[in-house]
Motif scaffolding. Structure first.
Motif, PDB file in Angstrom:
ATOM      1  N   TYR A  63     -22.234  33.780  -1.214  1.00 43.28           N
ATOM      2  CA  TYR A  63     -21.116  33.821  -1.146  1.00 43.28           C
ATOM      3  C   TYR A  63     -19.883  32.453  -0.578  1.00 43.28           C
ATOM      4  N   VAL A  64     -18.957  31.687  -2.036  1.00 42.73           N
ATOM      5  CA  VAL A  64     -18.544  31.131  -1.106  1.00 42.73           C
ATOM      6  C   VAL A  64     -17.266  30.782  -1.097  1.00 42.73           C
ATOM      7  N   ASN A  65     -16.501  30.855   0.155  1.00 43.25           N
ATOM      8  CA  ASN A  65     -15.661  30.932   0.337  1.00 43.25           C
ATOM      9  C   ASN A  65     -14.688  29.968   0.240  1.00 43.25           C
ATOM     10  N   ILE A  66     -12.917  30.615  -0.423  1.00 46.31           N
ATOM     11  CA  ILE A  66     -12.561  29.520  -0.600  1.00 46.31           C
ATOM     12  C   ILE A  66     -10.372  29.986  -1.252  1.00 46.31           C
ATOM     13  N   ASN A  67     -10.078  29.185  -0.061  1.00 52.61           N
ATOM     14  CA  ASN A  67      -8.747  29.679   0.064  1.00 52.61           C
ATOM     15  C   ASN A  67      -8.107  29.590  -1.648  1.00 52.61           C
ATOM     16  N   PRO A  68      -6.837  30.370  -1.686  1.00 55.73           N
ATOM     17  CA  PRO A  68      -6.705  29.988  -3.221  1.00 55.73           C
ATOM     18  C   PRO A  68      -6.105  27.993  -3.043  1.00 55.73           C
ATOM     19  N   GLN A  69      -6.588  27.264  -4.786  1.00 60.44           N
ATOM     20  CA  GLN A  69      -6.102  26.531  -4.595  1.00 60.44           C
ATOM     21  C   GLN A  69      -5.069  26.575  -5.618  1.00 60.44           C
ATOM     22  N   THR A  70      -5.180  25.246  -6.928  1.00 62.12           N
ATOM     23  CA  THR A  70      -3.358  25.310  -7.053  1.00 62.12           C
ATOM     24  C   THR A  70      -4.137  25.366  -8.551  1.00 62.12           C
ATOM     25  N   ASP A  71      -4.935  24.984  -8.790  1.00 62.92           N
ATOM     26  CA  ASP A  71      -6.028  24.531 -10.135  1.00 62.92           C
ATOM     27  C   ASP A  71      -6.975  24.137 -10.080  1.00 62.92           C
ATOM     28  N   PHE A  72      -7.317  24.195 -11.125  1.00 62.30           N
ATOM     29  CA  PHE A  72      -9.143  23.991 -11.192  1.00 62.30           C
ATOM     30  C   PHE A  72      -9.595  22.452 -10.547  1.00 62.30           C
ATOM     31  N   ALA A  73      -9.046  21.392 -10.741  1.00 63.66           N
ATOM     32  CA  ALA A  73      -9.215  20.344 -10.215  1.00 63.66           C
ATOM     33  C   ALA A  73      -8.996  20.125  -8.485  1.00 63.66           C
ATOM     34  N   ALA A  74      -8.337  21.336  -7.766  1.00 67.96           N
ATOM     35  CA  ALA A  74      -8.531  21.388  -6.641  1.00 67.96           C
ATOM     36  C   ALA A  74      -9.357  22.002  -5.944  1.00 67.96           C
ATOM     37  N   PHE A  75      -9.653  23.174  -6.907  1.00 63.89           N
ATOM     38  CA  PHE A  75     -10.530  24.161  -6.584  1.00 63.89           C
ATOM     39  C   PHE A  75     -12.127  23.329  -6.616  1.00 63.89           C
ATOM     40  N   GLU A  76     -12.377  22.105  -7.153  1.00 63.69           N
ATOM     41  CA  GLU A  76     -13.983  22.124  -7.874  1.00 63.69           C
ATOM     42  C   GLU A  76     -13.869  21.068  -6.225  1.00 63.69           C
ATOM     43  N   LYS A  77     -12.736  19.752  -6.193  1.00 63.71           N
ATOM     44  CA  LYS A  77     -13.178  19.295  -4.779  1.00 63.71           C
ATOM     45  C   LYS A  77     -13.198  20.155  -4.138  1.00 63.71           C
ATOM     46  N   ASN A  78     -12.663  21.544  -3.493  1.00 64.28           N
ATOM     47  CA  ASN A  78     -12.843  22.484  -2.035  1.00 64.28           C
ATOM     48  C   ASN A  78     -14.274  22.402  -2.644  1.00 64.28           C
ATOM     49  N   LEU A  79     -14.508  22.934  -3.596  1.00 68.57           N
ATOM     50  CA  LEU A  79     -15.972  23.578  -4.204  1.00 68.57           C
ATOM     51  C   LEU A  79     -16.806  22.615  -2.943  1.00 68.57           C
ATOM     52  N   LYS A  80     -16.641  21.513  -3.903  1.00 72.34           N
ATOM     53  CA  LYS A  80     -17.879  20.212  -3.219  1.00 72.34           C
ATOM     54  C   LYS A  80     -17.657  20.178  -2.280  1.00 72.34           C
ATOM     55  N   ALA A  81     -16.518  20.578  -1.235  1.00 74.35           N
ATOM     56  CA  ALA A  81     -16.586  19.368  -0.312  1.00 74.35           C
ATOM     57  C   ALA A  81     -16.902  20.413   1.126  1.00 74.35           C
ATOM     58  N   GLN A  82     -17.572  22.231   0.551  1.00 73.39           N
ATOM     59  CA  GLN A  82     -18.179  23.272   1.254  1.00 73.39           C
ATOM     60  C   GLN A  82     -19.540  22.331   2.074  1.00 73.39           C
ATOM     61  N   ALA A  83     -19.522  22.126   3.493  1.00 74.63           N
ATOM     62  CA  ALA A  83     -20.350  21.969   4.310  1.00 74.63           C
ATOM     63  C   ALA A  83     -21.391  23.151   4.326  1.00 74.63           C
ATOM     64  N   GLY A  84     -22.275  23.088   4.684  1.00 73.54           N
ATOM     65  CA  GLY A  84     -23.586  23.979   4.785  1.00 73.54           C
ATOM     66  C   GLY A  84     -24.169  24.650   3.333  1.00 73.54           C
ATOM     67  N   ALA A  85     -25.011  25.553   3.481  1.00 75.71           N
ATOM     68  CA  ALA A  85     -25.257  26.608   2.286  1.00 75.71           C
ATOM     69  C   ALA A  85     -24.138  27.502   1.741  1.00 75.71           C
TER      70      ALA A  85
END
Length: 263
Positions: free
Chosen positions: A82-104
Motif C-alpha cells: 500500500y501507499v497512504n496518501i491524503n486527498p490531493q488537489t490534482d495529479f501534480a500534487a499527488f505525484e509530488k506527494n507520492l515521490k516524497a514518501q519515505a520508506g518502502a
C-alpha cells in the motif's frame, strides 16, 4: 530480498486456508488471469521460464500468504502492499506527494522489483520471487483502499456492517464486494475481459503514477460515501459494483502492459 525458495510451496498451502488480504483470493486471481490473456509472446516465454507451467493466477496471492510466516523473514514486505496518501488537489500534487514518501511502499517497491528482474546479476530464485511479488502488487495498485489514508490504515479503522456482518471498509473492498457476485475467478475474468483492442490500448495508457492516481481518486469517492458506522447491503453493491469490476479489469490489463514493457 532473501531466497527461501524451499518454503515457497509449503507456505502457499499452509496459509491459503488462514489468510485473505488485499483483493482477496478471487480478486487477485481475476487480475492475474486477465493479465495472462494479454501478455506478449516474449513476456509469456520469459514468465514461463521463471514460473514454470503454472499460470500467474496460481501465484497471485502468495505475497499475502507469507504474512502468516512466523520466522520474520518476510516482515519487511508488509509495507509493500500500500501507499497512504491524503486527498490531493490534482495529479501534480499527488505525484509530488507520492515521490516524497519515505520508506518502502507500494510505489517504490514496484520499481525496485522491476529493476531486480531486469538486473542480470539477480539470481534466478530472487527474480522468481520478485516476479511473484510484482504480479500481486500490481493488483494491489488497483484496489482503491491500498491508496487510502494513513489515519485509518486504508479504511481498516472505518467500522461498517456488510449485510449485517461487522467488518471494516478495507475488508469490504478487499473481498466482500467481489465474492458477493459468486463467480469463480476464471468465470469473472472471462466476463470482464471483453474490451476491444482499441479500448484495451486506451486503458493501458499512462504511467505507474497515473494508475495510482486513478485508484486514489476512486478511494476518495469511497471514503465520501462510506462514513464510519455505515450499514452496507444491496444499495452499496449497486453504487460500487461497476467501479469494483472496472478496477479488476484495469488491474489485469495494466499488469499485462507493465510485464510486456518489462520483458
Amino acid at each position: 530480498m532473501k531466497s527461501i525458495y524451499s518454503k515457497l510451496l509449503a507456505l502457499v498451502f499452509i496459509a491459503s486456508s488462514v489468510y485473505s488480504y488485499a483483493w482477496g483470493l478471487t480478486g487477485h486471481r481475476i487480475i492475474a488471469e486477465i493479465a495472462q490473456n494479454h501478455l506478449s509472446g516474449k513476456a509469456k516465454r520469459e514468465i514461463r521460464k521463471m514460473l514454470g507451467k503454472e499460470r500467474m493466477a496460481y501465484w497471485a496471492n502468495w505475497p499475502d500468504f507469507i504474512k502468516s510466516d512466523t520466522t520474520g523473514v518476510w516482515k519487511e514486505t508488509s509495507a509493500w502492499h500500500y501507499v497512504n496518501i491524503n486527498p490531493q488537489t490534482d495529479f501534480a500534487a499527488f505525484e509530488k506527494n507520492l515521490k516524497a514518501q519515505a520508506g518502502a511502499n507500494l510505489y517504490s517497491q514496484i520499481n525496485v522489483l522491476a529493476s531486480q528482474i531486469k538486473d542480470k546479476k539477480t539470481s534466478e530464485k530472487d527474480r522468481r520471487i520478485a516476479l511473484i511479488f510484482l504480479i500481486h502488487m500490481m493488483g494491489d495498485l488497483s484496489q482503491p483502499m491500498h491508496t487510502g489514508r494513513s489515519e485509518d490504515l486504508g479504511g481498516n479503522k472505518i467500522n461498517v456492517t456488510y449485510f449485517g456482518e461487522k467488518t471494516n471498509l478495507h475488508s469490504v473492498w478487499d473481498g466482500k464486494l467481489v465474492d458477493s457476485q459468486k463467480y469463480s475467478y476464471t468465470e469473472y475474468a472471462k466476463l470482464l475481459d471483453i474490451k476491444s483492442k482499441d479500448e484495451v490500448k486506451q486503458i493501458q495508457q499512462g504511467t505507474l503514477e497515473n494508475w495510482l492516481y486513478d485508484s486514489h481518486q476512486i478511494a476518495n469517492k469511497v471514503y465520501a460515501q462510506t462514513p464510519d458506522g455505515s450499514k452496507l447491503s444491496y444499495d452499496y453493491q449497486y453504487k460500487f459494483n461497476d467501479i469494483m469490476e472496472r478496477q479488476l479489469l484495469y488491474g489485469g490489463l495494466r499488469l499485462a502492459k507493465f510485464l510486456n514493457d518489462l520483458f
